[in-house]
Design an enzyme around this catalytic site. Structure first.
Site, PDB file in Angstrom:
ATOM      1  N   GLU A  69       0.325   5.208   0.653  1.00 45.35           N
ATOM      2  CA  GLU A  69      -0.624   6.240   1.087  1.00 45.35           C
ATOM      3  C   GLU A  69      -0.206   7.620   0.592  1.00 45.35           C
ATOM      4  O   GLU A  69       0.861   7.788  -0.021  1.00 45.35           O
ATOM      5  CB  GLU A  69      -0.746   6.187   2.617  1.00 45.35           C
ATOM      6  CG  GLU A  69      -1.314   4.842   3.061  1.00 45.35           C
ATOM      7  CD  GLU A  69      -1.560   4.733   4.554  1.00 45.35           C
ATOM      8  OE1 GLU A  69      -1.079   5.588   5.323  1.00 45.35           O
ATOM      9  OE2 GLU A  69      -2.243   3.761   4.939  1.00 45.35           O
ATOM     10  N   ASN A  70      -1.062   8.593   0.850  1.00 47.02           N
ATOM     11  CA  ASN A  70      -0.829   9.943   0.355  1.00 47.02           C
ATOM     12  C   ASN A  70      -1.424  10.932   1.364  1.00 47.02           C
ATOM     13  O   ASN A  70      -2.453  10.633   1.981  1.00 47.02           O
ATOM     14  CB  ASN A  70      -1.536  10.089  -1.010  1.00 47.02           C
ATOM     15  CG  ASN A  70      -1.084  11.315  -1.756  1.00 47.02           C
ATOM     16  OD1 ASN A  70      -1.434  12.430  -1.421  1.00 47.02           O
ATOM     17  ND2 ASN A  70      -0.281  11.102  -2.773  1.00 47.02           N
ATOM     18  N   ALA A  71      -0.794  12.099   1.486  1.00 45.54           N
ATOM     19  CA  ALA A  71      -1.299  13.130   2.392  1.00 45.54           C
ATOM     20  C   ALA A  71      -2.730  13.511   2.015  1.00 45.54           C
ATOM     21  O   ALA A  71      -3.536  13.859   2.884  1.00 45.54           O
ATOM     22  CB  ALA A  71      -0.395  14.355   2.347  1.00 45.54           C
ATOM     23  N   CYS A 122     -10.094  -5.054   0.735  1.00 46.96           N
ATOM     24  CA  CYS A 122     -11.195  -4.086   0.784  1.00 46.96           C
ATOM     25  C   CYS A 122     -12.169  -4.382  -0.375  1.00 46.96           C
ATOM     26  O   CYS A 122     -11.857  -5.184  -1.269  1.00 46.96           O
ATOM     27  CB  CYS A 122     -10.651  -2.659   0.673  1.00 46.96           C
ATOM     28  SG  CYS A 122     -10.065  -2.230  -0.974  1.00 46.96           S
ATOM     29  N   GLU A 162      -2.864  -4.914  -3.043  1.00 45.31           N
ATOM     30  CA  GLU A 162      -3.341  -5.837  -4.087  1.00 45.31           C
ATOM     31  C   GLU A 162      -3.318  -5.148  -5.455  1.00 45.31           C
ATOM     32  O   GLU A 162      -2.958  -5.736  -6.473  1.00 45.31           O
ATOM     33  CB  GLU A 162      -4.787  -6.275  -3.804  1.00 45.31           C
ATOM     34  CG  GLU A 162      -4.987  -7.018  -2.498  1.00 45.31           C
ATOM     35  CD  GLU A 162      -5.305  -6.108  -1.316  1.00 45.31           C
ATOM     36  OE1 GLU A 162      -4.763  -4.992  -1.241  1.00 45.31           O
ATOM     37  OE2 GLU A 162      -6.090  -6.536  -0.464  1.00 45.31           O
ATOM     38  N   CYS A 187     -10.719  -3.896  -3.855  1.00 43.76           N
ATOM     39  CA  CYS A 187      -9.715  -4.908  -4.230  1.00 43.76           C
ATOM     40  C   CYS A 187     -10.356  -6.270  -4.482  1.00 43.76           C
ATOM     41  O   CYS A 187      -9.858  -7.050  -5.292  1.00 43.76           O
ATOM     42  CB  CYS A 187      -8.611  -4.983  -3.177  1.00 43.76           C
ATOM     43  SG  CYS A 187      -7.481  -3.591  -3.329  1.00 43.76           S
ATOM     44  N   ASN A 225       0.846  -1.194   0.000  1.00 44.97           N
ATOM     45  CA  ASN A 225       0.000   0.000   0.000  1.00 44.97           C
ATOM     46  C   ASN A 225       0.880   1.241   0.000  1.00 44.97           C
ATOM     47  O   ASN A 225       1.954   1.272   0.609  1.00 44.97           O
ATOM     48  CB  ASN A 225      -0.994  -0.001   1.167  1.00 44.97           C
ATOM     49  CG  ASN A 225      -0.383  -0.231   2.531  1.00 44.97           C
ATOM     50  OD1 ASN A 225       0.659  -0.857   2.659  1.00 44.97           O
ATOM     51  ND2 ASN A 225      -1.032   0.272   3.563  1.00 44.97           N
TER      52      ASN A 225
END
Ligand code: THU
Length: 129
Positions: A42-44, A84, A53, A87, A40
């Site tokens: 992530e991003n701000a 999730c 996945e 996915c 994974n």
């Protein structure tokens, strides 16, 4: 421990998850016998984050794989790190009734599911034929 499970678990440390602190690793075996790993990222701007996945599937497509034979997904803790909703649909696109979805934590396999278990009555490529 089987290779695919080891790869999903060892991928966890490469995740970029500074916001949730929940590292996820995925490793899939494709129809050509190739293994593709993902994490994974992530991003701000939270909705821009991507799942483990998803990145493993992108690698499969780029490498010419067409079908997911098995996919191992690893996340820490006792609660199953099941894919999730989005996915599940992504795995559905490239999987079949036989595809194994192997859920793991840091210690190894916890449970194995089929796509039908996780996404009953699913919508897939066949619906569009
Ligand atoms: N995550 C995945 O990578 N795969 C899943 O199927 C479930 C959730 C990630 C997204 C986010 O970076 C973190 O786990 C917490 O939701």
């Amino acid at each position: 421990m089987k290779k695919l499970v080891k790869k999903a678990i060892s991928s966890m440390e490469k995740a970029y998850a500074p916001y949730s602190n929940f590292n996820v690793g995925a490793a899939l075996l494709d129809d050509k016998g190739q293994i593709h790993c993902g994490v994974n990222v992530e991003n701000a701007a939270f909705p821009c984050g991507t799942c483990a996945e998803q990145s493993a599937i992108s690698k499969m497509i780029f490498s010419g794989g067409k079908h997911i034979i098995k996919i191992a997904v690893a996340g820490k803790g006792k609660i199953l790190c099941t894919p999730c909703g989005a996915c599940r649909q992504r795995i559905r696109e490239f999987g079949s009734k036989e595809t194994e979805i192997i859920i793991c934590n840091e210690e190894g396999v916890e449970k194995i599911f089929t796509i039908e278990d996780l996404l009953p009555q699913n919508f897939g490529p066949d619906n569009l034929n």
